[in-house]
Design a protein around this motif. Structure first.
Motif, PDB file in Angstrom:
ATOM      1  N   LYS A 173      49.980  -9.921  36.856  1.00  0.00           N
ATOM      2  CA  LYS A 173      49.082  -8.825  37.257  1.00  0.00           C
ATOM      3  C   LYS A 173      49.517  -7.477  36.686  1.00  0.00           C
ATOM      4  CE  LYS A 173      47.745 -10.961  41.657  1.00  0.00           C
ATOM      5  NZ  LYS A 173      47.842 -10.860  43.132  1.00  0.00           N
ATOM      6  N   ASN A 174      50.820  -7.293  36.542  1.00  0.00           N
ATOM      7  CA  ASN A 174      51.344  -5.977  36.161  1.00  0.00           C
ATOM      8  C   ASN A 174      51.560  -5.778  34.662  1.00  0.00           C
ATOM      9  OD1 ASN A 174      51.422  -5.254  38.873  1.00  0.00           O
ATOM     10  ND2 ASN A 174      53.496  -6.046  39.150  1.00  0.00           N
ATOM     11  N   ARG A 175      51.336  -6.787  33.831  1.00  0.00           N
ATOM     12  CA  ARG A 175      51.592  -6.658  32.393  1.00  0.00           C
ATOM     13  C   ARG A 175      50.528  -5.784  31.735  1.00  0.00           C
ATOM     14  NH1 ARG A 175      56.004  -8.738  30.587  1.00  0.00           N
ATOM     15  NH2 ARG A 175      55.495  -7.699  28.646  1.00  0.00           N
ATOM     16  N   THR A 176      50.986  -4.963  30.784  1.00  0.00           N
ATOM     17  CA  THR A 176      50.061  -4.106  30.021  1.00  0.00           C
ATOM     18  C   THR A 176      50.065  -4.463  28.539  1.00  0.00           C
ATOM     19  OG1 THR A 176      51.817  -2.449  29.782  1.00  0.00           O
ATOM     20  CG2 THR A 176      50.272  -2.173  31.625  1.00  0.00           C
ATOM     21  N   ARG A 177      51.044  -5.258  28.136  1.00  0.00           N
ATOM     22  CA  ARG A 177      51.088  -5.738  26.747  1.00  0.00           C
ATOM     23  C   ARG A 177      51.733  -7.122  26.739  1.00  0.00           C
ATOM     24  NH1 ARG A 177      56.189  -4.746  24.442  1.00  0.00           N
ATOM     25  NH2 ARG A 177      57.570  -3.481  25.739  1.00  0.00           N
ATOM     26  N   PRO A 178      51.471  -7.895  25.664  1.00  0.00           N
ATOM     27  CA  PRO A 178      51.995  -9.264  25.627  1.00  0.00           C
ATOM     28  C   PRO A 178      53.523  -9.304  25.617  1.00  0.00           C
ATOM     29  CG  PRO A 178      50.297  -8.934  23.965  1.00  0.00           C
ATOM     30  CD  PRO A 178      50.630  -7.586  24.500  1.00  0.00           C
TER      31      PRO A 178
ATOM     32  N   SER B 186      49.374 -17.759  25.356  1.00  0.00           N
ATOM     33  CA  SER B 186      48.161 -17.172  24.767  1.00  0.00           C
ATOM     34  C   SER B 186      47.852 -15.792  25.324  1.00  0.00           C
ATOM     35  CB  SER B 186      46.977 -18.116  25.014  1.00  0.00           C
ATOM     36  OG  SER B 186      46.846 -18.395  26.391  1.00  0.00           O
ATOM     37  N   ALA B 187      48.737 -15.258  26.156  1.00  0.00           N
ATOM     38  CA  ALA B 187      48.634 -13.897  26.724  1.00  0.00           C
ATOM     39  C   ALA B 187      47.312 -13.639  27.435  1.00  0.00           C
ATOM     40  CB  ALA B 187      48.874 -12.860  25.632  1.00  0.00           C
ATOM     41  N   PRO B 188      46.948 -14.461  28.414  1.00  0.00           N
ATOM     42  CA  PRO B 188      45.719 -14.180  29.168  1.00  0.00           C
ATOM     43  C   PRO B 188      45.850 -12.916  30.024  1.00  0.00           C
ATOM     44  CG  PRO B 188      46.944 -15.961  30.212  1.00  0.00           C
ATOM     45  CD  PRO B 188      47.638 -15.664  28.922  1.00  0.00           C
ATOM     46  N   CYS B 189      47.080 -12.455  30.222  1.00  0.00           N
ATOM     47  CA  CYS B 189      47.330 -11.264  31.041  1.00  0.00           C
ATOM     48  C   CYS B 189      46.702  -9.998  30.446  1.00  0.00           C
ATOM     49  CB  CYS B 189      48.834 -11.066  31.230  1.00  0.00           C
ATOM     50  SG  CYS B 189      49.757 -11.037  29.681  1.00  0.00           S
ATOM     51  N   VAL B 190      46.597  -9.975  29.127  1.00  0.00           N
ATOM     52  CA  VAL B 190      46.023  -8.794  28.446  1.00  0.00           C
ATOM     53  C   VAL B 190      44.786  -9.194  27.634  1.00  0.00           C
ATOM     54  CG1 VAL B 190      48.132  -7.423  28.413  1.00  0.00           C
ATOM     55  CG2 VAL B 190      47.705  -9.080  26.572  1.00  0.00           C
ATOM     56  N   LYS B 191      44.139 -10.297  28.069  1.00  0.00           N
ATOM     57  CA  LYS B 191      42.881 -10.747  27.482  1.00  0.00           C
ATOM     58  C   LYS B 191      42.978 -11.063  25.994  1.00  0.00           C
ATOM     59  CE  LYS B 191      41.155  -9.735  31.533  1.00  0.00           C
ATOM     60  NZ  LYS B 191      40.945 -10.804  32.533  1.00  0.00           N
ATOM     61  N   LYS B 192      44.093 -11.657  25.561  1.00  0.00           N
ATOM     62  CA  LYS B 192      44.226 -12.082  24.169  1.00  0.00           C
ATOM     63  C   LYS B 192      43.480 -13.404  23.925  1.00  0.00           C
ATOM     64  CE  LYS B 192      46.835  -8.844  22.360  1.00  0.00           C
ATOM     65  NZ  LYS B 192      46.424  -8.062  21.185  1.00  0.00           N
ATOM     66  N   CYS B 193      43.030 -14.029  25.005  1.00  0.00           N
ATOM     67  CA  CYS B 193      42.200 -15.233  24.894  1.00  0.00           C
ATOM     68  C   CYS B 193      41.133 -15.170  25.965  1.00  0.00           C
ATOM     69  CB  CYS B 193      43.040 -16.495  25.043  1.00  0.00           C
ATOM     70  SG  CYS B 193      43.713 -16.727  26.698  1.00  0.00           S
ATOM     71  N   THR B 194      40.030 -15.866  25.742  1.00  0.00           N
ATOM     72  CA  THR B 194      38.958 -15.862  26.744  1.00  0.00           C
ATOM     73  C   THR B 194      39.329 -16.794  27.896  1.00  0.00           C
ATOM     74  OG1 THR B 194      37.769 -17.703  25.739  1.00  0.00           O
ATOM     75  CG2 THR B 194      37.250 -15.485  24.922  1.00  0.00           C
ATOM     76  N   LYS B 195      38.678 -16.586  29.027  1.00  0.00           N
ATOM     77  CA  LYS B 195      38.955 -17.432  30.191  1.00  0.00           C
ATOM     78  C   LYS B 195      38.560 -18.885  29.910  1.00  0.00           C
ATOM     79  CE  LYS B 195      38.577 -17.562  35.205  1.00  0.00           C
ATOM     80  NZ  LYS B 195      38.112 -16.876  36.419  1.00  0.00           N
ATOM     81  N   LYS B 196      37.465 -19.083  29.137  1.00  0.00           N
ATOM     82  CA  LYS B 196      37.023 -20.433  28.801  1.00  0.00           C
ATOM     83  C   LYS B 196      38.055 -21.150  27.932  1.00  0.00           C
ATOM     84  CE  LYS B 196      33.241 -23.089  26.786  1.00  0.00           C
ATOM     85  NZ  LYS B 196      34.167 -23.993  26.107  1.00  0.00           N
ATOM     86  N   ASP B 197      38.589 -20.434  26.919  1.00  0.00           N
ATOM     87  CA  ASP B 197      39.609 -21.040  26.048  1.00  0.00           C
ATOM     88  C   ASP B 197      40.854 -21.411  26.852  1.00  0.00           C
ATOM     89  OD1 ASP B 197      38.002 -20.818  23.852  1.00  0.00           O
ATOM     90  OD2 ASP B 197      38.883 -18.924  23.142  1.00  0.00           O
ATOM     91  N   TYR B 198      41.224 -20.522  27.762  1.00  0.00           N
ATOM     92  CA  TYR B 198      42.408 -20.791  28.570  1.00  0.00           C
ATOM     93  C   TYR B 198      42.163 -21.991  29.505  1.00  0.00           C
ATOM     94  CZ  TYR B 198      46.718 -19.874  31.143  1.00  0.00           C
ATOM     95  OH  TYR B 198      47.969 -19.984  31.693  1.00  0.00           O
TER      96      TYR B 198
END
Length: 599
Positions: free
Chosen positions: A164-169, A179-191
């Motif tokens: 929740k607290n991450r701002t960068r990968p 795949s760094a879903p924390c900062v939206k580097k991948c879509t929810k569907k891909d994840y």
């Protein structure tokens, strides 16, 4: 030929297979649980004592009365099953580690919107929140599969708080392990697709992972990166451990695997119990005088066994297709299958193998018991073979709370469904002799099937009471005997005890190591244990009732209502004032009187 004593017989007729063994005492309490690559050889080691120098072994072997076995496919499965059973039963002679650690598994936290992967101890506290792999006996193996999932599916491994607290990968994104879903580097569907793939891998579907690792290995070889290629090759070898057969990973849900063996009217139903991907226990059920075929017998068992069972499995595997399979499945809300190929069928085969082993063991035990009965008939000069033996024992303290118990043995084996307890009116029958007269009258004036032999704990006096009681009921076809302890000692087989019968002036004596003496003492001690246990329960119940009797305003009806509602004095003590006043006949005055006495 010299007969073997009962002390030696438990170690005979053990299967020449890999598995787990449970040593039990005469009351079927588990003393020790162990595993062996060859159960038969392990039992021989106990008998010879040459290869096992542990100090507790001689004390353990003195108490062993029977040995149960579970057959497994591999030694690793035996190791996991042994660990599970030890923690479930906590046998006296097993060492249970204080930290209570279990095997490691790879766990996917599916309760989160973006599931994470981690290594956890099995079993998990909140199992519904995770999808897990099989338990690994080696933590190194668990870590290898954990790394494979991170590399192939790039599932996050950070905590929910960190996510929740991450701002960068983090660095794992840079080395292709997240795949760094924390900062939206991948879509929810891909994840979500990656999570589905990881779940399939945990359940044993390795096609996608194998294909990926082979491609990476080939690519590294072409680029002359041989160390990297070797790393991927090592991962491929590790996957074989997931693909190879292990009973604990056969299904993702709870299963019971049933097997049935019938022989000459005798029937064994064996149940392998799988919970949360792990073989946790095995139980067998014995039946005699079965006229129906295996299909009808198994259907009846499933119906009766699971109808009122709170711990129903999701699946039941059977060795044959049941005629009323659909109706049973609909009625019990359990899926019933008859697997014929693949891993499921191997589990049914394993259950059948265990059922055969139990049937063989119990058949030999019955034959051995019949030999003892023939010898007992000869020794005591009985007219008939004592197929059915009953033993009576009474228990009372200072003439209070008198009780009696009757235990029944058929073919030398306890028939616990026929055991009976009797309350004795202490005001009328204030001692053991009068209590014995009462139970003889009540017992044998009502039963339709008489035993071949009745045994009582005592000497000539008690035998005379039994003889007179039966004659008053016009029963002359039951043979009787009294077993008296040497100097009131209870050391089972180590005393030179005497046995009295009506037609013999002198008592029969047995060698202190005689298997006949041990057999009779086992019956006597079973009756004694039953009577003592029943007496203690009655005493506790009466002490509770007597405490309520002294409370002003609490009569028989209110006393019965309180005990029925709250169960015990502690239940009444822990109940709130509102709960007590909610009862229809309890007033505020009654509440005050209860609180004054029960504190």
């Amino acid at each position: 030929m010299e007969k073997k004593s009962l002390k030696e017989s438990p170690f005979d007729n053990i299967p020449d297979k890999c598995g787990v063994y449970l040593m039990k005492d005469q009351h079927q309490k588990i003393l020790y649980i162990g595993k062996a690559n060859n159960l038969k050889k392990r039992m021989k080691q106990y008998q010879t004592g040459k290869e096992d120098t542990r100090l507790q072994i001689p004390f353990l072997l003195e108490k062993v009365h029977s040995v149960d076995t579970f057959i497994t496919f591999t030694e690793k499965e035996a190791l996991i099953l042994e660990n599970t059973l030890i923690k479930k039963h906590k046998p006296r002679y097993n060492i249970l580690l204080k930290d209570d650690k279990n095997y490691t598994c790879v766990a996917l936290k599916i309760s989160s919107d973006y599931p994470s992967i981690s290594l956890l101890r099995y079993p998990l506290k909140n199992e519904k929140a995770y999808a897990t792999s099989k338990p690994f006996t080696s933590s190194l193996s668990a870590k290898t599969h954990y790394e494979i999932i991170r590399r192939v599916f790039q599932i996050r491994s950070c905590s929910d708080q960190e996510f929740k607290n991450r701002t960068r990968p983090c660095i794992l994104y840079n080395i292709d392990k997240c795949s760094a879903p924390c900062v939206k580097k991948c879509t929810k569907k891909d994840y979500s697709d990656s999570v589905k793939g990881a779940k399939l891998y945990l359940l044993g579907d390795t096609k996608k992972v194998t294909s990926y690792l082979k491609e990476e290995r080939a690519k590294a070889s072409q680029d002359l990166l041989f160390e990297k290629a070797a790393h991927f090759h090592k991962m491929l070898l590790s996957i074989d451990g997931v693909k190879s057969h292990t009973v604990s990973v056969t299904a993702s849900k709870n299963i019971d695997v049933l097997a049935i063996i019938q022989k000459s009217g005798f029937c064994i139903i064996y149940k392998l119990i799988f919970r949360n991907k792990l073989l946790v226990d095995g139980k067998h059920y014995s039946f005699s005088n079965i006229a129906s075929n295996t299909n009808a017998t198994l259907s009846a068992f499933i119906h009766q066994h699971y109808e009122k069972n709170d711990e129903k499995p999701d699946y039941i595997f059977t060795p044959e297709k049941l005629i009323d399979e659909k109706a049973l499945s609909s009625l019990l809300k359990i899926k019933i299958e008859n697997p014929r190929i693949g891993e499921k069928s191997k589990l049914v085969s394993l259950a059948i193998e265990n059922a055969r082993e139990v049937l063989e063991r119990e058949s030999l035990q019955e034959e051995s018991s019949d030999e003892i009965l023939i010898e007992l008939k000869s020794k005591l000069k009985l007219k008939n073979l004592p197929i059915m033996i009953e033993c009576i024992d009474t228990s009372c303290l200072s003439g209070k709370d008198a009780v009696a118990s009757v235990v029944v043995f058929k073919h030398g084996i306890p028939e616990r469904s026929l055991y009976r307890n009797y309350h004795i009116d202490s005001k009328v029958y204030s001692d053991d002799i009068s209590a014995m007269k009462e139970v003889i009258k009540r017992r044998y004036s009502k039963i339709k099937t008489y035993p071949d032999l009745i045994i009582i704990d005592g000497g000539k006096g008690q035998l005379g009471i039994l003889d007179k009681g039966l004659k008053e009921l016009n029963i002359i076809n039951i043979e009787i005997a009294a077993l008296t302890k040497e100097q009131s000692r209870h050391d089972k087989g180590l005393t030179k005890e005497r046995i009295f019968t009506p037609n013999q002036k002198e008592a029969y004596t047995f060698d202190r190591h005689s298997h006949l003496l041990f057999f009779l003492q086992n019956i006597r001690d079973e009756a004694h244990r039953r009577a003592i246990t029943f007496h203690r329960k009655k005493k506790v119940k009466n002490s509770i009732a007597s405490l309520l009797d002294v409370i002003e305003g609490i009569g028989p009806k209110k006393k019965q209502l309180l005990l029925k509602t709250f169960g015990s004095i502690n239940g009444i003590k822990n109940a709130s004032d509102e709960e007590l006043l909610a009862l229809p006949s309890i007033s505020k005055t009654d509440l005050k009187n209860l609180r004054d006495i029960i504190v």
